[in-house]
Design a protein around this motif. Structure first.
Motif, mmCIF file in Angstrom:
data_model
loop_
_atom_site.group_PDB
_atom_site.id
_atom_site.type_symbol
_atom_site.label_atom_id
_atom_site.label_comp_id
_atom_site.label_asym_id
_atom_site.label_seq_id
_atom_site.Cartn_x
_atom_site.Cartn_y
_atom_site.Cartn_z
ATOM 1 N N SER A 140 -11.063 16.107 1.218
ATOM 2 C CA SER A 140 -10.487 15.638 -0.043
ATOM 3 C C SER A 140 -10.582 14.126 -0.188
ATOM 4 C CB SER A 140 -9.019 16.079 -0.146
ATOM 5 O OG SER A 140 -8.916 17.494 -0.158
ATOM 6 N N GLY A 141 -11.189 13.467 0.788
ATOM 7 C CA GLY A 141 -11.438 12.035 0.666
ATOM 8 C C GLY A 141 -10.284 11.135 1.042
ATOM 9 N N PHE A 142 -9.361 11.628 1.874
ATOM 10 C CA PHE A 142 -8.276 10.762 2.330
ATOM 11 C C PHE A 142 -8.816 9.746 3.337
ATOM 12 C CE2 PHE A 142 -5.776 13.940 0.324
ATOM 13 C CZ PHE A 142 -4.563 13.342 0.025
ATOM 14 N N LEU A 181 1.318 6.546 -10.882
ATOM 15 C CA LEU A 181 1.995 5.288 -10.553
ATOM 16 C C LEU A 181 1.031 4.111 -10.591
ATOM 17 C CD1 LEU A 181 4.385 6.044 -7.550
ATOM 18 C CD2 LEU A 181 5.034 5.438 -9.878
ATOM 19 N N TYR A 182 -0.110 4.272 -9.938
ATOM 20 C CA TYR A 182 -1.084 3.189 -9.902
ATOM 21 C C TYR A 182 -1.604 2.875 -11.307
ATOM 22 C CZ TYR A 182 -1.465 2.312 -4.896
ATOM 23 O OH TYR A 182 -1.208 1.917 -3.602
ATOM 24 N N LYS A 183 -1.796 3.923 -12.114
ATOM 25 C CA LYS A 183 -2.252 3.708 -13.487
ATOM 26 C C LYS A 183 -1.207 2.931 -14.278
ATOM 27 C CE LYS A 183 -3.966 6.184 -17.561
ATOM 28 N NZ LYS A 183 -4.288 7.524 -18.141
ATOM 29 N N GLU A 184 0.059 3.327 -14.151
ATOM 30 C CA GLU A 184 1.131 2.642 -14.859
ATOM 31 C C GLU A 184 1.309 1.211 -14.359
ATOM 32 O OE1 GLU A 184 4.767 4.969 -14.956
ATOM 33 O OE2 GLU A 184 3.583 6.802 -15.140
ATOM 34 N N ALA A 185 1.037 0.996 -13.075
ATOM 35 C CA ALA A 185 1.165 -0.346 -12.503
ATOM 36 C C ALA A 185 -0.004 -1.245 -12.881
ATOM 37 C CB ALA A 185 1.269 -0.242 -10.983
ATOM 38 N N GLY A 186 -1.085 -0.646 -13.387
ATOM 39 C CA GLY A 186 -2.262 -1.426 -13.738
ATOM 40 C C GLY A 186 -3.033 -1.916 -12.534
ATOM 41 N N ILE A 187 -2.928 -1.180 -11.430
ATOM 42 C CA ILE A 187 -3.579 -1.549 -10.172
ATOM 43 C C ILE A 187 -4.537 -0.441 -9.754
ATOM 44 C CG2 ILE A 187 -3.222 -2.125 -7.736
ATOM 45 C CD1 ILE A 187 -2.077 -4.224 -9.613
ATOM 46 N N GLN A 188 -5.726 -0.828 -9.337
ATOM 47 C CA GLN A 188 -6.677 0.164 -8.847
ATOM 48 C C GLN A 188 -6.207 0.705 -7.500
ATOM 49 O OE1 GLN A 188 -10.649 -1.301 -8.197
ATOM 50 N NE2 GLN A 188 -11.453 0.689 -7.589
ATOM 51 N N ARG A 189 -6.196 2.003 -7.355
ATOM 52 C CA ARG A 189 -5.805 2.615 -6.096
ATOM 53 C C ARG A 189 -6.999 2.615 -5.138
ATOM 54 N NH1 ARG A 189 -3.666 8.803 -4.969
ATOM 55 N NH2 ARG A 189 -2.916 8.393 -2.853
ATOM 56 N N ILE A 238 0.867 -1.175 0.000
ATOM 57 C CA ILE A 238 0.000 0.000 0.000
ATOM 58 C C ILE A 238 0.904 1.225 0.000
ATOM 59 C CG2 ILE A 238 -1.773 1.280 1.259
ATOM 60 C CD1 ILE A 238 -2.563 -1.441 2.542
ATOM 61 N N VAL A 239 0.725 2.106 -0.970
ATOM 62 C CA VAL A 239 1.588 3.275 -1.082
ATOM 63 C C VAL A 239 0.814 4.530 -0.709
ATOM 64 C CG1 VAL A 239 2.932 4.713 -2.659
ATOM 65 C CG2 VAL A 239 3.094 2.219 -2.789
ATOM 66 N N GLY A 240 1.381 5.299 0.217
ATOM 67 C CA GLY A 240 0.757 6.521 0.681
ATOM 68 C C GLY A 240 1.558 7.750 0.301
#
Length: 239
Positions: free
Chosen positions: A123-125, A88-96, A55-57
């Motif tokens: 902001s929805g964090f 990053l998540y888009k390039e990784a092909g993973i839903q954030r 999990i990347v924050g």
């Protein structure tokens, strides 16, 4: 048995891939807090961590002291890194799935603290689910109300890179301390901790394998690292 959530600050670095592989072998899911500058420098390592279920924050773009910035500058630091993480998540092909934030140095913004907490909420964090943390000081400090993710135990291993006499033995002493001056005891029975360690290339140069040796030692002492949980945005109240 002591239980803990593992958080890792200041990545990604050239070491992030090997750290990720190590955590996979140990069946530990971590929260890695990335800065923008490091993300740009080490993009492949960042994407690898995401693809391997870390999990990347958000740890800001330039890692400043937020109390030294005005409110607009603070928000810009957060939003610039949000752009990087979304890419990053888009390039990784993973839903954030989660948007998590940690202030650099634990500096919550000084006079702008309340405004920043409201910004993170609106902001929805995601707020980390810290309801298993039972240390009185954690609640007295209001950390349970904040949207950003703080910590209860710091290895202070980043001091290794300063070559000022701080050693691995000092880290071990801190781990075994039952009445620490800062934070909470890590090895006390039946406690939950939010553990902080850093992904620093300079530390690796000062003491090779520092990250793995610290985590292995803690595991040998009976600490169980458990999967973090988060509260859905807007389902909490910040007072």
């Amino acid at each position: 048995m002591s239980k803990a959530y593992l958080t890792i600050d200041d990545g990604p670095t050239k070491n992030t891939k090997s750290i990720t592989d190590f955590l996979i072998k140990k069946n530990i899911q971590s929260i890695m807090f990335f800065t923008g500058i490091q993300t740009i420098k080490n993009r492949k390592e960042a994407i690898y961590a995401i693809q391997k279920n870390c999990i990347v924050g958000n740890h800001s773009f330039t890692h400043p002291h937020f109390s030294e910035l005005d409110l607009d500058e603070c928000i810009s630091e957060i939003e610039l890194q949000e752009e990087q993480l979304n890419l990053l998540y888009k390039e990784a092909g993973i839903q954030r799935r989660y948007r998590i934030f940690r202030f650099p140095y634990g500096d919550k913004g000084g006079k702008n603290k309340d405004a920043l907490q409201k910004y993170l909420k609106n902001s929805g964090f995601n707020k980390f689910n810290d309801n298993k943390i039972t240390f009185p000081w954690y609640y007295e400090s209001g950390l349970n109300k904040d949207i950003d993710l703080y910590w209860t135990f710091d290895f202070f291993e980043y001091k290794l890179e300063y070559n000022n006499g701080f050693t691995f033995e000092d880290i071990i002493k801190e781990i075994n301390e039952m009445n620490p001056k800062e934070g909470a005891p890590l090895l006390a029975p039946d406690v939950y901790n939010i553990v902080l360690i850093h992904d620093h290339e300079k530390c690796e140069k000062s003491l090779q394998n520092y990250f793995y040796d610290i985590i292995n030692y803690v595991l040998d002492q009976g600490v169980e690292f458990i999967k973090p949980e988060f509260i859905k945005p807007r389902s909490w109240l910040y007072i």
